[in-house]
Design a protein around this motif. Structure first.
Motif, short mmCIF file in Angstrom:
data_model
loop_
_atom_site.label_atom_id
_atom_site.label_comp_id
_atom_site.label_asym_id
_atom_site.label_seq_id
_atom_site.Cartn_x
_atom_site.Cartn_y
_atom_site.Cartn_z
N UNK A 49 0.83 -1.21 0.00
CA UNK A 49 0.00 0.00 0.00
C UNK A 49 0.86 1.26 0.00
N UNK A 50 1.92 1.25 0.80
CA UNK A 50 2.79 2.42 0.86
C UNK A 50 3.59 2.58 -0.43
N UNK A 51 3.98 1.46 -1.06
CA UNK A 51 4.70 1.53 -2.32
C UNK A 51 3.81 2.11 -3.42
N UNK A 52 2.53 1.73 -3.41
CA UNK A 52 1.62 2.29 -4.41
C UNK A 52 1.42 3.79 -4.19
N UNK A 53 1.30 4.21 -2.93
CA UNK A 53 1.19 5.63 -2.64
C UNK A 53 2.43 6.39 -3.08
N UNK A 54 3.62 5.80 -2.84
CA UNK A 54 4.88 6.43 -3.28
C UNK A 54 4.90 6.53 -4.80
N UNK A 55 4.41 5.50 -5.48
CA UNK A 55 4.37 5.51 -6.94
C UNK A 55 3.50 6.64 -7.47
N UNK A 56 2.40 6.91 -6.79
CA UNK A 56 1.53 8.00 -7.22
C UNK A 56 2.26 9.35 -7.09
N UNK A 57 3.01 9.53 -6.02
CA UNK A 57 3.76 10.78 -5.86
C UNK A 57 4.82 10.93 -6.95
N UNK A 58 5.52 9.84 -7.24
CA UNK A 58 6.54 9.88 -8.28
C UNK A 58 5.88 10.08 -9.65
N UNK A 59 4.76 9.42 -9.89
CA UNK A 59 4.06 9.57 -11.16
C UNK A 59 3.61 11.00 -11.41
N UNK A 60 3.25 11.70 -10.35
CA UNK A 60 2.85 13.10 -10.47
C UNK A 60 4.00 13.94 -11.00
N UNK A 61 5.20 13.71 -10.47
CA UNK A 61 6.40 14.43 -10.93
C UNK A 61 6.77 13.99 -12.34
#
Length: 406
Positions: free
Chosen positions: A311-323
């Motif tokens: 779950x935390x990895x997916x949340x981190x992916x969303x932040x990176x995807x935004x950038x």
């Protein structure tokens, strides 16, 4: 590790032995006749310059090519770069682990060693230990230290490539401005007894991108790799060459501000790495009662299917995807590769969610979002390729042939 695409040799009397070798290595001219046609040199001049390369052991004759005339006759003898005359050493440093390898000049890994090596122990200790690893790995490969023609090193920080020094690295305390090339060269000699060889140092994400692009996507004119481990960094390859910026700082996306309040290891607040790196995920897991010290621990939890880590990895992916939506809009790459400790399904899912939501369809219409092909070997392959390109660049070929007396 062939020559870079798109480069051409000089024509006429300016075409050197190094230019002929470049044409052969790239596959653009692999017979004597083709070399004459590409350079405008006479048959005798081509023969003389090729003879120097044969005497150095850098060229060999391959199988005969097709007969060029409908009337028949002897097939043309092809020329090949002889990648067996030397080997390259490469190493990849992460925050708590490292890998070292012996590679052929064409990029095949002959032997490797991986183990714990803590970058916070400082350059003197870490580079000295790499010297010992190199000696052991050469023995494992059955190659002599005298066969080594160069060393490539990947580090997790910005690099002044001309001086071979790390510049203000956020996660490498004690390394700023240190003479990495000199210390690694001395360590190699200390443990092998061989004379010093050229040492090249570059950023790990840059070298991962270089290795992946050359081996898996050689026709991709704009290639971006994002490494998400303890920190976050990106490597960009444009037209076959690493794009480094004016002083080696290109691709440091981990320190783009994303509006969060978290304190980053660089000393600033709100960096992407402070909230979305493997280190950041490890910290949040530890706070939740799941011990994790680094990105590699997160990787192990993800491999075991740990739900909170996913779950935390997916949340981190969303932040990176935004950038990355901005990165993709700016660079318009054909391939965006996600690599590093977090490069699994949960993180990649998060990246895609935000990337395709925020980026314009025009920017992603021809974009492939993929994961690493070479895995943990990517930086080793890239470092080896960098050394080979450096040593067999036409001007340097001339210098080396002269030094060999051929």
């Amino acid at each position: 590790m062939t020559g870079r695409p798109g480069r051409t040799g000089k024509s006429g009397s300016q075409a050197s032995a190094g230019d002929l070798l470049e044409l052969v290595r790239s596959g653009r001219a692999v017979t004597r006749g083709a070399l004459q046609q590409a350079t405008g040199l006479s048959r005798a001049t081509v023969g003389h310059r090729l003879d120097r390369l044969f005497r150095a052991g850098w060229l060999r004759e391959g199988a005969g090519g097709p007969v060029g005339s409908p009337l028949g006759g002897r097939p043309s003898i092809t020329l090949e770069f002889d990648g067996s005359h030397a080997v390259v050493l490469a190493a990849d440093l992460d925050t708590r682990h490292a890998r070292a390898a012996v590679l052929t000049l064409t990029g095949e890994i002959l032997a490797e060693h991986a183990g714990t090596l803590v970058i916070e122990d400082g350059p003197e200790a870490v580079l000295g230990e790499l010297g010992r690893w190199f000696a052991e790995t050469l023995a494992k490969a059955g190659r002599r230290a005298a066969e080594v023609c160069g060393i490539g090193l990947a580090v997790p920080g910005p690099v002044d490539r001309e001086r071979g020094r790390v510049v203000q690295p956020p996660i490498m305390p004690g390394w700023d401005g240190y003479d990495v090339r000199g210390r690694l060269s001395r360590a190699f000699t200390e443990y092998t007894g061989a004379p010093a060889v050229p040492v090249l140092v570059d950023n790990d994400a840059d070298l991962m991108a270089y290795g992946e692009q050359r081996t898996g996507y050689p026709d991709c004119a704009a290639f971006v790799l994002v490494k998400v481990s303890t920190g976050i960094g990106a490597g960009v390859v444009v037209d076959g060459s690493i794009y480094r910026g004016v002083d080696g700082g290109a691709g440091d996306i981990g320190h783009i501000r994303v509006g969060a309040e978290a304190l980053c290891r660089c000393g600033s607040y709100g960096c992407l790495a402070a909230v979305a790196s493997g280190g950041a995920v490890a910290r949040r897991l530890t706070e939740a009662g799941v011990p994790a010290a680094s990105g590699s621990d997160v990787r192990d939890l993800l491999a075991a299917g740990h739900p909170e880590a996913a779950a935390l990895a997916r949340e981190a992916g969303r932040r990176v995807g935004d950038v990355l939506a901005t990165v993709v809009t700016l660079l318009n790459p054909g391939v965006l590769m996600i690599a590093g400790d977090l490069a699994g399904t949960p993180f990649l899912t998060g990246v895609r969610e935000l990337l395709y939501q925020r980026a314009l369809p025009r920017s992603t219409a021809h974009l492939d979002v993929v994961t690493s092909r070479l895995g943990e070997r990517a930086a080793l392959v890239g470092a080896g390729a960098l050394v080979v390109e450096h040593l067999y660049e036409p001007r340097r070929v001339e210098e080396r042939l002269t030094a060999l007396g051929v």
